[in-house]
Scaffold this motif. Sequence first.
Motif, PDB file in Angstrom:
ATOM      1  N   GLN A 238       0.824  -1.206   0.000  1.00 43.05           N
ATOM      2  CA  GLN A 238       0.000   0.000   0.000  1.00 43.05           C
ATOM      3  C   GLN A 238       0.862   1.262   0.000  1.00 43.05           C
ATOM      4  O   GLN A 238       0.531   2.252  -0.662  1.00 43.05           O
ATOM      5  N   ALA A 239       1.967   1.223   0.735  1.00 49.47           N
ATOM      6  CA  ALA A 239       2.835   2.406   0.823  1.00 49.47           C
ATOM      7  C   ALA A 239       3.688   2.586  -0.419  1.00 49.47           C
ATOM      8  O   ALA A 239       4.115   3.701  -0.734  1.00 49.47           O
ATOM      9  N   GLY A 240       3.972   1.494  -1.119  1.00 52.68           N
ATOM     10  CA  GLY A 240       4.791   1.579  -2.320  1.00 52.68           C
ATOM     11  C   GLY A 240       6.228   1.982  -2.056  1.00 52.68           C
ATOM     12  O   GLY A 240       6.838   2.696  -2.850  1.00 52.68           O
ATOM     13  N   VAL A 241       6.791   1.533  -0.918  1.00 53.36           N
ATOM     14  CA  VAL A 241       8.162   1.921  -0.606  1.00 53.36           C
ATOM     15  C   VAL A 241       9.138   1.260  -1.583  1.00 53.36           C
ATOM     16  O   VAL A 241       8.988   0.086  -1.924  1.00 53.36           O
ATOM     17  N   PRO A 242      10.140   1.988  -2.065  1.00 51.95           N
ATOM     18  CA  PRO A 242      11.093   1.422  -3.012  1.00 51.95           C
ATOM     19  C   PRO A 242      12.188   0.593  -2.354  1.00 51.95           C
ATOM     20  O   PRO A 242      12.829  -0.217  -3.012  1.00 51.95           O
ATOM     21  N   LEU A 254      15.281 -12.489   7.312  1.00 52.21           N
ATOM     22  CA  LEU A 254      13.854 -12.189   7.405  1.00 52.21           C
ATOM     23  C   LEU A 254      13.454 -11.073   6.452  1.00 52.21           C
ATOM     24  O   LEU A 254      12.397 -11.128   5.823  1.00 52.21           O
ATOM     25  N   ILE A 255      14.294 -10.054   6.371  1.00 53.08           N
ATOM     26  CA  ILE A 255      13.934  -8.934   5.508  1.00 53.08           C
ATOM     27  C   ILE A 255      14.015  -9.328   4.035  1.00 53.08           C
ATOM     28  O   ILE A 255      13.252  -8.841   3.203  1.00 53.08           O
ATOM     29  N   GLN A 256      14.912 -10.258   3.703  1.00 48.70           N
ATOM     30  CA  GLN A 256      14.975 -10.761   2.333  1.00 48.70           C
ATOM     31  C   GLN A 256      13.733 -11.593   2.022  1.00 48.70           C
ATOM     32  O   GLN A 256      13.158 -11.502   0.929  1.00 48.70           O
ATOM     33  N   VAL A 257      13.308 -12.398   3.000  1.00 49.12           N
ATOM     34  CA  VAL A 257      12.084 -13.181   2.823  1.00 49.12           C
ATOM     35  C   VAL A 257      10.897 -12.257   2.603  1.00 49.12           C
ATOM     36  O   VAL A 257      10.050 -12.488   1.741  1.00 49.12           O
ATOM     37  N   ALA A 262       6.572  -9.913  -0.577  1.00 47.23           N
ATOM     38  CA  ALA A 262       5.792  -8.745  -0.977  1.00 47.23           C
ATOM     39  C   ALA A 262       5.380  -8.806  -2.435  1.00 47.23           C
ATOM     40  O   ALA A 262       4.375  -8.222  -2.830  1.00 47.23           O
ATOM     41  N   GLY A 263       6.151  -9.500  -3.231  1.00 42.74           N
ATOM     42  CA  GLY A 263       5.804  -9.649  -4.631  1.00 42.74           C
ATOM     43  C   GLY A 263       5.903  -8.359  -5.412  1.00 42.74           C
ATOM     44  O   GLY A 263       5.249  -8.191  -6.437  1.00 42.74           O
ATOM     45  N   VAL A 264       6.700  -7.423  -4.897  1.00 42.47           N
ATOM     46  CA  VAL A 264       6.881  -6.156  -5.583  1.00 42.47           C
ATOM     47  C   VAL A 264       8.370  -5.904  -5.759  1.00 42.47           C
ATOM     48  O   VAL A 264       9.207  -6.552  -5.141  1.00 42.47           O
ATOM     49  N   ASP A 265       8.667  -4.951  -6.620  1.00 46.12           N
ATOM     50  CA  ASP A 265      10.064  -4.623  -6.881  1.00 46.12           C
ATOM     51  C   ASP A 265      10.561  -3.699  -5.775  1.00 46.12           C
ATOM     52  O   ASP A 265      10.438  -2.479  -5.854  1.00 46.12           O
ATOM     53  N   VAL A 266      11.109  -4.294  -4.707  1.00 45.27           N
ATOM     54  CA  VAL A 266      11.570  -3.516  -3.575  1.00 45.27           C
ATOM     55  C   VAL A 266      13.017  -3.876  -3.274  1.00 45.27           C
ATOM     56  O   VAL A 266      13.395  -5.045  -3.288  1.00 45.27           O
ATOM     57  N   GLY A 267      13.835  -2.866  -3.035  1.00 42.61           N
ATOM     58  CA  GLY A 267      15.237  -3.111  -2.746  1.00 42.61           C
ATOM     59  C   GLY A 267      15.459  -3.337  -1.261  1.00 42.61           C
ATOM     60  O   GLY A 267      14.612  -3.036  -0.428  1.00 42.61           O
ATOM     61  N   VAL A 268      16.626  -3.887  -0.920  1.00 42.39           N
ATOM     62  CA  VAL A 268      17.016  -4.089   0.471  1.00 42.39           C
ATOM     63  C   VAL A 268      18.358  -3.392   0.678  1.00 42.39           C
ATOM     64  O   VAL A 268      19.326  -3.670  -0.023  1.00 42.39           O
TER      65      VAL A 268
END
Length: 306
Positions: A238-242, A254-257, A262-268
């Motif tokens: 919902q927030a659409g954080v990159p 955990l954060i990689q999981v 999330a199924g979205v294009d999000v970086g770590v």
Amino acid sequence: MRRLLGAAVAAAAMTLTGCVGAADGDDRPHIVVTTNILGDVVTKTVGDTARVTTLMRPNADPHSFEISAREAAMMRDADLLVSNGLGLEEGLQRHLDKAAEAGVETYVAGEQIDVLDYAEGDSAGTPDPHFWTDPARMREVVDGLEAVAKDVDGVDDRAVEQAAAAYRTELEELDQEMTDSFASIPEQHRSLVTNHHVFGYLAERFGFRVVGAIIPGGTTLAAPSAADLRDLTEAIEQAGVPTIFAESSQPDRLIQVLADEAGVDVGVSELFTESLTEKGRGAETYLTMMRANTERITSGLSEPTD
């Protein structure tokens, strides 16, 4: 040859001792500090007029690190004992209590600032101990520390005043740098997701929104449930954080999981949050840690360029 070998062994022993104390013969007042972030701040604030021992090693977890019997005795013998407070040093609390009961002069940094409570998660309504993410509050910590350090027998008041004033100037410069850098992040991207709740103070100070954390409480000793991860995944969508952020002192599995779930294009991106590092590892001082995090947050949340 034996004489050279003996000298080398002695030098090595002094080096190891320096990790938690000073070499024999140093008669300056002794300040013992729990966390390495505060250890750096205390050292900068008091200058050379006292010797400072930091108990927490680089890259350790302040919630769970432990100390030796010798270090516990050192706490009880200190001229001044400095701690973070607000429940941060969970694994060290009994030693802090015993030192206070023994009459050791103490300085609890968390008692010097306007404390925020956790807004959500398992720790909702309890004090948030991660105040160092706001450099303005760290200036308040330095103000209080300067006053209490000057009351320690053997401390040179003038030296402390000069060191504290110089360090306050550096903190003010850091604050302005962070303000200027974060101003470049688009409003719709000013949201933070991390391993656990650690950026409440930064969010309030610089106008971010904390979307959530992988670990639902204020301590790394907690663990997320499947429902926690599912709810956070929905919030991220919902927030659409990159970018979501992993802490350097904690595994980022955990954060990689979560990024995958999330199924979205999000970086770590990795941040230094609760511990300093060894020299040359990117966060050897509080100032370098905050500058590194500022650059990474700004880069991670800024509008992507095509």
